[in-house]
Design a protein around this motif. Sequence first.
Motif, PDB file in Angstrom:
ATOM      1  N   UNK A  17     -15.639   8.403  43.190  1.00 43.77           N
ATOM      2  CA  UNK A  17     -16.218   9.449  43.433  1.00 43.77           C
ATOM      3  C   UNK A  17     -16.172   9.552  45.125  1.00 43.77           C
ATOM      4  N   UNK A  18     -16.325  10.715  45.859  1.00 44.62           N
ATOM      5  CA  UNK A  18     -16.466  10.983  47.177  1.00 44.62           C
ATOM      6  C   UNK A  18     -17.394   9.888  47.493  1.00 44.62           C
ATOM      7  N   UNK A  19     -16.593   9.123  48.815  1.00 48.61           N
ATOM      8  CA  UNK A  19     -17.625   8.039  49.432  1.00 48.61           C
ATOM      9  C   UNK A  19     -18.481   8.555  50.200  1.00 48.61           C
ATOM     10  N   UNK A  20     -19.386   7.494  50.478  1.00 49.39           N
ATOM     11  CA  UNK A  20     -20.512   8.067  51.496  1.00 49.39           C
ATOM     12  C   UNK A  20     -19.993   7.705  52.612  1.00 49.39           C
ATOM     13  N   UNK A  21     -20.064   7.000  53.632  1.00 47.52           N
ATOM     14  CA  UNK A  21     -19.332   6.722  54.893  1.00 47.52           C
ATOM     15  C   UNK A  21     -19.444   7.927  55.820  1.00 47.52           C
ATOM     16  N   UNK A  22     -18.578   8.330  56.591  1.00 47.55           N
ATOM     17  CA  UNK A  22     -18.514   9.541  57.541  1.00 47.55           C
ATOM     18  C   UNK A  22     -19.127   9.254  58.641  1.00 47.55           C
ATOM     19  N   UNK A  23     -18.950  10.004  59.585  1.00 49.38           N
ATOM     20  CA  UNK A  23     -19.494   9.908  61.006  1.00 49.38           C
ATOM     21  C   UNK A  23     -18.583   9.147  61.845  1.00 49.38           C
ATOM     22  N   UNK A  24     -19.014   8.712  63.269  1.00 45.17           N
ATOM     23  CA  UNK A  24     -18.259   8.191  64.242  1.00 45.17           C
ATOM     24  C   UNK A  24     -18.314   6.795  63.877  1.00 45.17           C
ATOM     25  N   UNK A  25     -16.962   6.143  64.299  1.00 46.46           N
ATOM     26  CA  UNK A  25     -16.897   4.494  64.255  1.00 46.46           C
ATOM     27  C   UNK A  25     -17.019   3.951  65.483  1.00 46.46           C
ATOM     28  N   UNK A  26     -17.805   3.139  65.688  1.00 47.95           N
ATOM     29  CA  UNK A  26     -17.893   2.376  66.966  1.00 47.95           C
ATOM     30  C   UNK A  26     -17.266   1.100  66.744  1.00 47.95           C
ATOM     31  N   UNK A  27     -17.099   0.268  65.646  1.00 47.48           N
ATOM     32  CA  UNK A  27     -16.489  -0.974  65.618  1.00 47.48           C
ATOM     33  C   UNK A  27     -15.570  -0.807  64.266  1.00 47.48           C
ATOM     34  N   UNK A  28     -14.289  -1.014  64.897  1.00 45.75           N
ATOM     35  CA  UNK A  28     -13.248  -1.071  63.660  1.00 45.75           C
ATOM     36  C   UNK A  28     -12.829  -2.531  63.511  1.00 45.75           C
ATOM     37  N   UNK A  29     -12.950  -2.963  62.282  1.00 45.67           N
ATOM     38  CA  UNK A  29     -12.363  -4.353  62.028  1.00 45.67           C
ATOM     39  C   UNK A  29     -11.175  -4.409  60.973  1.00 45.67           C
TER      40      UNK A  29
END
Length: 317
Positions: free
Chosen positions: A98-110
């Motif tokens: 299903x379409x995932x939640x998430x979204x919005x700006x990323x402040x920490x990428x791992x």
Amino acid sequence: MVQSKINNSARRSPAPTPTRRGALVITAALLLALVLAGYRFVPNVRGLGSMLDSVAPFLGIAVPVLALIALLRRARLALIAVLVPGLLWAGLFGAAWLPFGGGGPVELRVVSQNLQAGNPEPDGAVRALIDIDADVIGLQEVSGGIRGTIAETLTGRYPHQAYVSTVALWSRFPIREYVGVDTGLDWTRALRAVVAAPQGDVVVYVVHLGSARIGDTSVRDHTIATLAGQLRGDDAERLVILGDLNTAASDRVITPLTDQLSDAQADAGWGMGFTWPSVLPVTRPDHVLYRGLTAATADVVRTPGSDHRAVTAGFRF
């Protein structure tokens, strides 16, 4: 002559009824539904339950196959029967697509990557990780020969490093402290570090748990239980686990970890996110688990030379 025609007609088999035409499909569909409904109740003796948990997502492949056979045989009742395992599978695993939640700006990428000991292209693998533009990179199976090669590539972009045995953490942000973490193996194959991100400290674990083999998952199961115990005693507000847990996301044995932490792929990714083997992944032993943050993105990336694909996630504070 007339009598012969009558006799021949009498000997002809009657046309199959709709039920008879779809009998095998109906039987197969009901058996599949039974497996989907009950596989979780199979005891995890010698890893049998774990194996069933791991292969269960693939049982859905049988649904369109059975539906196609039912259509070709024009067996309506069989087609209806196929809906039963189809609905069961959708209820168990369909949410991943299903379409995932998430979204919005990323402040920490791992990102987390099992480099594979003896990787013939370690430099190419870490260059692919750099292209992800992660702030923090967790690595497993960093053998002595690989360590020097990747250090030359990573140090310029990631000036802060932590190593314990064959696991490593590379970070754009300062690492305040780090220690090895006991996961119940004969040697330390995990670390805990405090990363000083601009928005606040984040505790990052880089973990490589014990291996699981068909008929013997005891070492892997013990390491999961030991790590879960460590986490229960960790009061960090923001915490991320990067690692090869040697445990499928659908495996019941991972529950002691997912009871305490969220799964970035489940919260902000699409699909099952399989990572192993890298050529044609059929399971997901590699994970990004977290708490105290909001998952914005999650993905899987293929890198050169390794038998694992990398997993990545983006978070907001």
